[in-house]
Design an enzyme around this catalytic site. Sequence first.
Site, PDB file in Angstrom:
ATOM      1  N   GLU A   1       7.875   2.272 -41.857  1.00 12.06           N
ATOM      2  CA  GLU A   1       6.681   1.480 -41.509  1.00 12.06           C
ATOM      3  C   GLU A   1       6.505   0.238 -42.386  1.00 12.06           C
ATOM      4  O   GLU A   1       5.430   0.007 -42.941  1.00 12.06           O
ATOM      5  CB  GLU A   1       5.434   2.375 -41.563  1.00 12.06           C
ATOM      6  CG  GLU A   1       5.555   3.570 -40.636  1.00 12.06           C
ATOM      7  CD  GLU A   1       4.316   4.471 -40.620  1.00 12.06           C
ATOM      8  OE1 GLU A   1       3.406   4.266 -41.434  1.00 12.06           O
ATOM      9  OE2 GLU A   1       4.280   5.383 -39.786  1.00 12.06           O
TER      10      GLU A   1
ATOM     11  N   ASN B   1      12.620   2.965 -40.100  1.00  7.67           N
ATOM     12  CA  ASN B   1      11.832   3.738 -39.136  1.00  7.67           C
ATOM     13  C   ASN B   1      10.451   3.114 -38.974  1.00  7.67           C
ATOM     14  O   ASN B   1       9.852   2.683 -39.955  1.00  7.67           O
ATOM     15  CB  ASN B   1      11.694   5.174 -39.688  1.00  7.67           C
ATOM     16  CG  ASN B   1      11.146   6.164 -38.701  1.00  7.67           C
ATOM     17  OD1 ASN B   1      11.593   6.208 -37.550  1.00  7.67           O
ATOM     18  ND2 ASN B   1      10.187   6.975 -39.126  1.00  7.67           N
TER      19      ASN B   1
ATOM     20  N   HIS C   1       5.145   7.691 -31.132  1.00  3.88           N
ATOM     21  CA  HIS C   1       3.869   8.399 -31.001  1.00  3.88           C
ATOM     22  C   HIS C   1       3.165   7.746 -29.812  1.00  3.88           C
ATOM     23  O   HIS C   1       2.575   6.668 -29.950  1.00  3.88           O
ATOM     24  CB  HIS C   1       3.033   8.268 -32.275  1.00  3.88           C
ATOM     25  CG  HIS C   1       3.665   8.940 -33.455  1.00  3.88           C
ATOM     26  ND1 HIS C   1       3.811  10.310 -33.519  1.00  3.88           N
ATOM     27  CD2 HIS C   1       4.210   8.446 -34.596  1.00  3.88           C
ATOM     28  CE1 HIS C   1       4.403  10.630 -34.664  1.00  3.88           C
ATOM     29  NE2 HIS C   1       4.665   9.524 -35.329  1.00  3.88           N
TER      30      HIS C   1
ATOM     31  N   GLU D   1       9.923  10.644 -34.042  1.00  2.00           N
ATOM     32  CA  GLU D   1       8.683  11.416 -34.253  1.00  2.00           C
ATOM     33  C   GLU D   1       7.895  11.535 -32.952  1.00  2.00           C
ATOM     34  O   GLU D   1       6.667  11.449 -32.933  1.00  2.00           O
ATOM     35  CB  GLU D   1       7.787  10.725 -35.307  1.00  2.00           C
ATOM     36  CG  GLU D   1       8.472  10.497 -36.632  1.00  2.00           C
ATOM     37  CD  GLU D   1       7.574   9.826 -37.666  1.00  2.00           C
ATOM     38  OE1 GLU D   1       6.345   9.779 -37.460  1.00  2.00           O
ATOM     39  OE2 GLU D   1       8.107   9.349 -38.674  1.00  2.00           O
TER      40      GLU D   1
ATOM     41  N   ASP E   1       5.688  12.290 -29.875  1.00  2.00           N
ATOM     42  CA  ASP E   1       4.689  13.188 -29.305  1.00  2.00           C
ATOM     43  C   ASP E   1       3.953  12.399 -28.236  1.00  2.00           C
ATOM     44  O   ASP E   1       3.952  11.173 -28.264  1.00  2.00           O
ATOM     45  CB  ASP E   1       3.738  13.813 -30.346  1.00  2.00           C
ATOM     46  CG  ASP E   1       3.266  12.867 -31.434  1.00  2.00           C
ATOM     47  OD1 ASP E   1       3.185  11.648 -31.169  1.00  2.00           O
ATOM     48  OD2 ASP E   1       2.956  13.339 -32.539  1.00  2.00           O
TER      49      ASP E   1
END
Length: 651
Positions: free
Chosen positions: A344, A387, A422, A451, A453
């Site tokens: 990030e 990432n 996400h 990651e 979801d």
Amino acid sequence: MHATHAFPRLARRRSALWLTVCALVVAAVALAAPSGATATTPAAAPTAAAAQEPVTVVASDFEDGTTQGWSARGGETVAASTEVAHGGTGSLAVTGRTGTWQGPALSVGDLLTLGTSYDVSVWVRLADGTAGDTVRLSAERHVDGQASYHTLGSAQATAGGWVELTGEYTPTAAAEYVGLYVETASVTADFFVDDALVSYQPDPPIQTDIPSLRDAVTGFPVGAGVEPSHLYGSRGDLLAKHYESLTTGNALKWDATQPTEGTFRFTDADAIVDFATEHGMAVRGHTLVWHNQTPSWVFTDANGDPMTPTAENKALLLDRLETHIRTVMGEYAGRVEVWDVVNEVIDESQSDGMRRSPWFQIAGLDYIRTAFRVAHEVDPDARLFINDYNTNVPAKRDALFDLVSQLRAEGVPIHGVGHQMHVNVEWPSVAETETMLQTFAPLGLEQQITEMDVSIYTSSGESFPTPPEERLRAQAEQYRAMFQLFDRYADQITSVTLWGVTDTDSWLNGSRADAPLLFDREFQAKEAFWAVVDPDWPNGPGEPTGDCAVRYQVVGSWSGGFEGRVTVTNTSAEPVDGWSLRWTFGAGQRVTQGWNAELSQSVDVVTAENASWNGQLAAGGSRAFGFLASWTDANPAPETFTLNGVSCTTA
Ligand code: XIL
């Protein structure tokens, strides 16, 4: 501790304890029962959890005149007493205290299973005539000879009155000793304890007769981001059955591995890496540099003040970074093949696209250069990733692309771009996600989904006590569409990781419950799971069809709107009492009004519930209803309909 298992004299009014003994029997039976699931019938998923009763591992009632394994923590006297009791006639008296920490303790380490969440409770009463005080229930753990203390619960006690202390405790790593104890905050008066209980809710069993994600998804390995507590029980079973890769959720972040300078801890990460090794899984190490979960000492200068951007501080910070990466990566060299080296770092609202983290403010881009250089030196075989989240958003995507291009041109050893993903049930579009993948393709790097979801929420204002069916359906469609996209780019995508395994464990559960993963709170496969694994979803070969037939007609259409008429026929031999017909609009159509049924729409999914007067659908009988809806470019008929969750044939 053995004494705490048995109930030599169950007193008359001990109904709670008595129920617990019965529950042990019930639970054993429930655990032994087969799950009853079938391989291809999502609707038939068992609700095993309903049958599970808590299992008690400690129940100290002090009715037998012994201390039932409880003993003094140091110097005070702990003895069975009949002076007062919370239940029955016996309790445990604690006398002769000179320190607030003195109180009764029970060694429970041998009774607890790692990863299980235990409910702990005990009743406490301060001796008559003493001052009131806060009383505390805590756990003491010894690891490598070091004691640590965790308060599980506290309460305000008044002299002569019983108060209940309750708390939760989940052991996640092996310890030489685990004890529960009771103490006071200020007073050293005598006190009594009674009716201590430690119990847990057994996990529902997982479905063993469904396809494994690892077999069904062949384009790339599927992984999960996990915590140490997820490696046990049914969570561990799900991991072992379905996943090929694990990402260390919090275990390798800086606050976990080097909380104070020079003190490294690998207990949590070891548990995850060991599990992965035992099960033949790959490991993604997450993360060596981040602006979150980094202890403040990292950005503290030689005088103990917050760092300002000076050459001296930059050198100190990069030195700390190098030591950290050498130690942490060195610990797992050869065992962790992929690392999120930096996490990030982009902020697309900055003119240069760089997040103004302390890292950047003190070291500029050199923190990223140093991190990758050192990581590559420590383990030349490891694949090193940058990432980030929202990498589909054009401005952020382009800022990340520019940074990676620049660093690669400089020779910085970046091997891959991680897209966190996400996302939610309606955002982003497949097209935007595809552009994201295409953007990075010319760099010739690996891409990983790191990651993922899919939140059931589409705005911050929403909150559902339980996930609505239509959201779960929309979620399944989003998962399916994204996995199909990833499949088309399988030559570049080298793994897809979901951020968690069951909905219970998702980091998105906060003030509102979310349900963003493939397995539900009962460890059962959700519709999203079937949408990912079953090529024929939503008409899987095993899914029951033919118990209903639907006729869908557009009876009038004009610019921007149309009128629909739907007839549903019960083709089974049984009458249906209360019906709910569901379909998905494929081209953005939206229902605006309905009659002869209650129509609602969430995202693309329309649900038509019977009106109060037409809920009965006789065997062979039909019901018809109508609606008005809007449309724009096209108005194709829905392809599939389900009646009370079962697919219908269309006429
Ligand atoms: C999350 C964890 O899952 C939580 O348990 C923790 O409290 C906060 O961090 N992006 C990341 C992950 O890179 O490290 C974050 O993980 C989720 C967002």
